[in-house]
Write a protein that holds these residues in place. Structure first.
Motif, mmCIF file in Angstrom:
data_model
loop_
_atom_site.group_PDB
_atom_site.id
_atom_site.type_symbol
_atom_site.label_atom_id
_atom_site.label_comp_id
_atom_site.label_asym_id
_atom_site.label_seq_id
_atom_site.Cartn_x
_atom_site.Cartn_y
_atom_site.Cartn_z
ATOM 1 N N VAL A 1 -5.999 9.184 -6.623
ATOM 2 C CA VAL A 1 -6.960 8.072 -6.621
ATOM 3 C C VAL A 1 -8.288 8.452 -7.265
ATOM 4 N N GLN A 2 -8.524 9.740 -7.446
ATOM 5 C CA GLN A 2 -9.756 10.186 -8.093
ATOM 6 C C GLN A 2 -9.648 10.194 -9.615
ATOM 7 N N ASN A 3 -8.468 9.933 -10.143
ATOM 8 C CA ASN A 3 -8.240 9.911 -11.591
ATOM 9 C C ASN A 3 -7.651 8.554 -11.952
ATOM 10 N N SER A 4 -8.467 7.683 -12.549
ATOM 11 C CA SER A 4 -8.026 6.307 -12.771
ATOM 12 C C SER A 4 -6.780 6.187 -13.637
ATOM 13 N N SER A 5 -6.645 7.023 -14.661
ATOM 14 C CA SER A 5 -5.450 6.911 -15.497
ATOM 15 C C SER A 5 -4.204 7.342 -14.726
ATOM 16 N N LYS A 6 -4.313 8.400 -13.921
ATOM 17 C CA LYS A 6 -3.196 8.840 -13.090
ATOM 18 C C LYS A 6 -2.885 7.791 -12.023
ATOM 19 N N ALA A 7 -3.916 7.200 -11.446
ATOM 20 C CA ALA A 7 -3.723 6.176 -10.426
ATOM 21 C C ALA A 7 -3.029 4.947 -11.014
ATOM 22 N N ASP A 8 -3.467 4.512 -12.191
ATOM 23 C CA ASP A 8 -2.831 3.362 -12.838
ATOM 24 C C ASP A 8 -1.360 3.646 -13.142
ATOM 25 N N GLN A 9 -1.081 4.859 -13.599
ATOM 26 C CA GLN A 9 0.295 5.262 -13.889
ATOM 27 C C GLN A 9 1.130 5.260 -12.600
ATOM 28 N N THR A 10 0.557 5.760 -11.524
ATOM 29 C CA THR A 10 1.261 5.819 -10.242
ATOM 30 C C THR A 10 1.563 4.420 -9.725
ATOM 31 N N ILE A 11 0.620 3.508 -9.871
ATOM 32 C CA ILE A 11 0.869 2.120 -9.469
ATOM 33 C C ILE A 11 2.055 1.565 -10.242
ATOM 34 N N GLN A 12 2.110 1.813 -11.543
ATOM 35 C CA GLN A 12 3.231 1.329 -12.357
ATOM 36 C C GLN A 12 4.554 1.943 -11.910
ATOM 37 N N ILE B 1 0.869 -1.169 0.000
ATOM 38 C CA ILE B 1 0.000 0.000 0.000
ATOM 39 C C ILE B 1 0.910 1.223 0.000
ATOM 40 N N VAL B 2 0.587 2.194 -0.831
ATOM 41 C CA VAL B 2 1.348 3.432 -0.901
ATOM 42 C C VAL B 2 0.389 4.598 -0.654
ATOM 43 N N ILE B 3 0.786 5.511 0.233
ATOM 44 C CA ILE B 3 -0.022 6.694 0.512
ATOM 45 C C ILE B 3 0.237 7.740 -0.572
ATOM 46 N N VAL B 4 -0.849 8.239 -1.165
ATOM 47 C CA VAL B 4 -0.755 9.253 -2.217
ATOM 48 C C VAL B 4 -1.753 10.377 -1.923
ATOM 49 N N LYS B 5 -1.657 11.445 -2.691
ATOM 50 C CA LYS B 5 -2.605 12.548 -2.583
ATOM 51 C C LYS B 5 -3.963 12.101 -3.133
ATOM 52 N N ARG C 1 -11.390 14.362 6.470
ATOM 53 C CA ARG C 1 -11.739 13.784 7.770
ATOM 54 C C ARG C 1 -10.865 12.592 8.130
ATOM 55 N N GLY C 2 -9.938 12.243 7.236
ATOM 56 C CA GLY C 2 -9.050 11.113 7.494
ATOM 57 C C GLY C 2 -9.592 9.773 7.034
ATOM 58 N N VAL C 3 -10.716 9.789 6.313
ATOM 59 C CA VAL C 3 -11.311 8.544 5.826
ATOM 60 C C VAL C 3 -10.521 8.068 4.597
ATOM 61 N N PRO C 4 -10.004 6.842 4.641
ATOM 62 C CA PRO C 4 -9.193 6.365 3.523
ATOM 63 C C PRO C 4 -10.017 5.885 2.332
ATOM 64 N N THR C 5 -9.438 6.058 1.144
ATOM 65 C CA THR C 5 -9.962 5.499 -0.095
ATOM 66 C C THR C 5 -8.824 4.704 -0.715
ATOM 67 N N TYR C 6 -9.120 3.501 -1.173
ATOM 68 C CA TYR C 6 -8.111 2.632 -1.766
ATOM 69 C C TYR C 6 -8.362 2.481 -3.252
ATOM 70 N N TYR C 7 -7.272 2.387 -4.006
ATOM 71 C CA TYR C 7 -7.367 2.195 -5.453
ATOM 72 C C TYR C 7 -6.362 1.128 -5.843
ATOM 73 N N GLY C 8 -6.822 0.172 -6.608
ATOM 74 C CA GLY C 8 -5.946 -0.896 -7.074
ATOM 75 C C GLY C 8 -6.758 -2.157 -7.250
ATOM 76 N N ARG C 9 -6.088 -3.272 -7.060
ATOM 77 C CA ARG C 9 -6.785 -4.548 -7.215
ATOM 78 C C ARG C 9 -8.024 -4.573 -6.335
ATOM 79 N N GLN C 10 -9.161 -4.863 -6.944
ATOM 80 C CA GLN C 10 -10.441 -4.707 -6.250
ATOM 81 C C GLN C 10 -10.570 -5.550 -4.993
ATOM 82 N N ASP C 11 -10.084 -6.794 -5.022
ATOM 83 C CA ASP C 11 -10.210 -7.637 -3.829
ATOM 84 C C ASP C 11 -9.404 -7.063 -2.667
ATOM 85 N N ILE C 12 -8.222 -6.515 -2.965
ATOM 86 C CA ILE C 12 -7.387 -5.940 -1.916
ATOM 87 C C ILE C 12 -7.987 -4.621 -1.427
#
Length: 85
Positions: free
Chosen positions: A25-36, A17-21, A55-66
């Motif tokens: 995570v709100q932009n799927s193409s940017k998120a996919d690029q960041t994962i790479q 898991i990597v913490i990002v701005k 409020r500190g509520v996390p949102t996760y982006y990546g493999r759906q099961d994870i």
């Protein structure tokens, strides 16, 4: 570059898991690029991104099961570490 992240092994699956701005995570193409971009730091394991809202509520982006699994894990239970890349 320094960043915060974690490597977790749960239910036989090892992942990072990597913490990002939030805007990443709100932009799927940017998120996919960041994962790479982080994949060389965590070779051979899936990378999931995490961002928090005001409020500190996390949102996760990546493999759906994870991402779905992590949504139920209290953020304070994640073994965060600092990494250099």
């Amino acid at each position: 570059m320094e960043f915060e992240g974690a490597v977790i092994k749960e239910q036989g699956i090892k992942f990072a898991i990597v913490i990002v701005k939030r805007h990443i995570v709100q932009n799927s193409s940017k998120a996919d690029q960041t994962i790479q971009e982080f994949q060389p730091v965590f070779p051979g394991i899936p990378v999931v991104l995490m961002a928090q809202d005001s409020r500190g509520v996390p949102t996760y982006y990546g493999r759906q099961d994870i991402a779905k699994f992590m949504a139920d894990v209290p953020i304070e239970n994640v073994p965060w570490s600092k990494y250099s890349y």
